[in-house]
Design a protein around this motif. Structure first.
Motif, PDB file in Angstrom:
ATOM      1  N   GLY A  70       0.807  -1.217   0.000  1.00 15.98           N
ATOM      2  CA  GLY A  70       0.000   0.000   0.000  1.00 15.98           C
ATOM      3  C   GLY A  70       0.836   1.262   0.000  1.00 15.98           C
ATOM      4  O   GLY A  70       0.471   2.264  -0.623  1.00 15.98           O
ATOM      5  N   ALA A  71       1.964   1.228   0.689  1.00 13.27           N
ATOM      6  CA  ALA A  71       2.837   2.395   0.732  1.00 13.27           C
ATOM      7  C   ALA A  71       3.623   2.570  -0.562  1.00 13.27           C
ATOM      8  O   ALA A  71       3.982   3.697  -0.929  1.00 13.27           O
ATOM      9  CB  ALA A  71       3.800   2.280   1.914  1.00 13.27           C
ATOM     10  N   GLU A  72       3.887   1.484  -1.263  1.00 11.29           N
ATOM     11  CA  GLU A  72       4.709   1.545  -2.474  1.00 11.29           C
ATOM     12  C   GLU A  72       3.897   1.953  -3.700  1.00 11.29           C
ATOM     13  O   GLU A  72       4.429   2.615  -4.603  1.00 11.29           O
ATOM     14  CB  GLU A  72       5.353   0.182  -2.722  1.00 11.29           C
ATOM     15  CG  GLU A  72       6.356   0.135  -3.869  1.00 11.29           C
ATOM     16  CD  GLU A  72       7.590   0.985  -3.621  1.00 11.29           C
ATOM     17  OE1 GLU A  72       8.198   1.440  -4.609  1.00 11.29           O
ATOM     18  OE2 GLU A  72       7.934   1.194  -2.434  1.00 11.29           O
ATOM     19  N   LEU A  73       2.635   1.583  -3.772  1.00  7.54           N
ATOM     20  CA  LEU A  73       1.835   1.852  -4.969  1.00  7.54           C
ATOM     21  C   LEU A  73       1.751   3.338  -5.326  1.00  7.54           C
ATOM     22  O   LEU A  73       1.894   3.695  -6.501  1.00  7.54           O
ATOM     23  CB  LEU A  73       0.422   1.269  -4.786  1.00  7.54           C
ATOM     24  CG  LEU A  73       0.320  -0.262  -4.845  1.00  7.54           C
ATOM     25  CD1 LEU A  73      -1.115  -0.709  -4.561  1.00  7.54           C
ATOM     26  CD2 LEU A  73       0.774  -0.791  -6.193  1.00  7.54           C
ATOM     27  N   PRO A  74       1.525   4.250  -4.363  1.00  5.61           N
ATOM     28  CA  PRO A  74       1.448   5.670  -4.748  1.00  5.61           C
ATOM     29  C   PRO A  74       2.759   6.218  -5.302  1.00  5.61           C
ATOM     30  O   PRO A  74       2.752   7.208  -6.040  1.00  5.61           O
ATOM     31  CB  PRO A  74       1.077   6.375  -3.431  1.00  5.61           C
ATOM     32  CG  PRO A  74       0.534   5.318  -2.553  1.00  5.61           C
ATOM     33  CD  PRO A  74       1.231   4.068  -2.941  1.00  5.61           C
ATOM     34  N   LYS A  75       3.876   5.598  -4.941  1.00  6.92           N
ATOM     35  CA  LYS A  75       5.173   6.095  -5.387  1.00  6.92           C
ATOM     36  C   LYS A  75       5.375   5.894  -6.887  1.00  6.92           C
ATOM     37  O   LYS A  75       6.264   6.498  -7.477  1.00  6.92           O
ATOM     38  CB  LYS A  75       6.297   5.401  -4.616  1.00  6.92           C
ATOM     39  CG  LYS A  75       6.267   5.687  -3.114  1.00  6.92           C
ATOM     40  CD  LYS A  75       7.366   4.942  -2.391  1.00  6.92           C
ATOM     41  CE  LYS A  75       7.306   5.194  -0.885  1.00  6.92           C
ATOM     42  NZ  LYS A  75       8.355   4.458  -0.150  1.00  6.92           N
ATOM     43  N   ARG A  76       4.572   5.027  -7.478  1.00  6.01           N
ATOM     44  CA  ARG A  76       4.683   4.799  -8.928  1.00  6.01           C
ATOM     45  C   ARG A  76       4.141   5.978  -9.726  1.00  6.01           C
ATOM     46  O   ARG A  76       4.418   6.097 -10.925  1.00  6.01           O
ATOM     47  CB  ARG A  76       3.934   3.522  -9.323  1.00  6.01           C
ATOM     48  CG  ARG A  76       4.429   2.270  -8.605  1.00  6.01           C
ATOM     49  CD  ARG A  76       5.874   1.997  -8.920  1.00  6.01           C
ATOM     50  NE  ARG A  76       6.385   0.851  -8.184  1.00  6.01           N
ATOM     51  CZ  ARG A  76       7.641   0.408  -8.269  1.00  6.01           C
ATOM     52  NH1 ARG A  76       8.495   1.038  -9.057  1.00  6.01           N
ATOM     53  NH2 ARG A  76       8.046  -0.620  -7.551  1.00  6.01           N
TER      54      ARG A  76
END
Length: 241
Positions: A70-76
């Motif tokens: 969940g924390a990594e997805l927005p970073k894309r």
């Protein structure tokens, strides 16, 4: 070791009341053969061990991984990528939910195969996947969850008047079993991770309420399928006449 003992105590406290009630019924009311009751006792032990192992797996693997995803997805930096990923995760997690398969098996048996358990699982999983994507979109756009819940339950109320009677109870049962341990644990962790990753957001305000949306999904999807099947059967009947 202290955490393990605490979780074991929690599991025993959850299972013991059920076992106690069944024991009282066995002594004072049912009086089933003790060989059958012994199998129940063995089942209680296995359930206790299984729940303990499941909680350990959640603590060690599922929760940290879900929050990391969940924390990594927005970073894309891509909203479509986030929504597609949420859809795939919602689909696969729901199809791995044991409660969904148990319900679908009972429905298949009770309907005499008229409602296939595989079709029901796919229908429920697709509905949950769509709503998980919508829930992630809600967090990103900061849409109040009350609006979505109100609209969803109003739609359910309207559909209940047109959906075949056999599909209405199944749809609500599907909504309940979908919020099982697999779905709640993993999807909730992803939502909390996403809320934490977005600047200026509250994990409590944005991360919670997701399970209420997930519960809406199978109700709407099963009702829609029942309505679609009824419409198709009416069309065939009209053509045959």
């Amino acid at each position: 070791m202290t955490d393990l003992k605490r979780e074991l105590l929690d599991v025993v406290q959850a299972v013991l009341p059920i076992a106690g009630v069944v024991l009282l019924l066995q002594i004072f009311l049912i009086s089933m053969p003790w060989t059958g009751f012994a199998r129940f006792g063995l089942g209680v032990v296995l359930v206790t061990a299984g729940l303990l192992l499941f909680l350990q797996g959640v603590k060690i693997g599922l929760l940290p991984m879900g929050e990391a995803v969940g924390a990594e997805l927005p970073k894309r930096g891509s909203l479509p990528f986030l929504l597609v990923s949420a859809f795939i995760l919602g689909l696969t997690v729901t199809m791995a939910e044991p409660d969904v398969w148990v319900l679908s098996g009972y429905v298949d048996t009770a309907s005499g195969g008229a409602v296939s358990k595989y079709a029901l699982v796919v229908c429920v999983a697709l509905g949950v996947a769509i709503f998980v994507s919508l829930a992630m979109l809600r967090i990103v756009l900061n849409v109040p969850i009350a609006y979505i819940l109100a609209a969803g339950y109003c739609l359910i109320l309207v559909l209940s008047f047109f959906t075949p009677a056999d599909f209405v109870p199944v749809s609500f049962d599907a909504g309940v079993v979908t919020t099982g341990p697999m779905t709640v644990t993993f999807v909730m962790a992803i939502a909390l991770g996403l809320a934490d990753a977005l600047e200026g957001r509250s994990a409590v305000q944005d991360g919670f309420g997701l399970i209420a949306l997930v519960a809406l999904a199978p109700i709407l999807s099963v009702m829609s399928v029942g309505l679609l099947l009824t419409t198709q059967s009416k069309r065939k009947g009209t053509r045959n006449e």
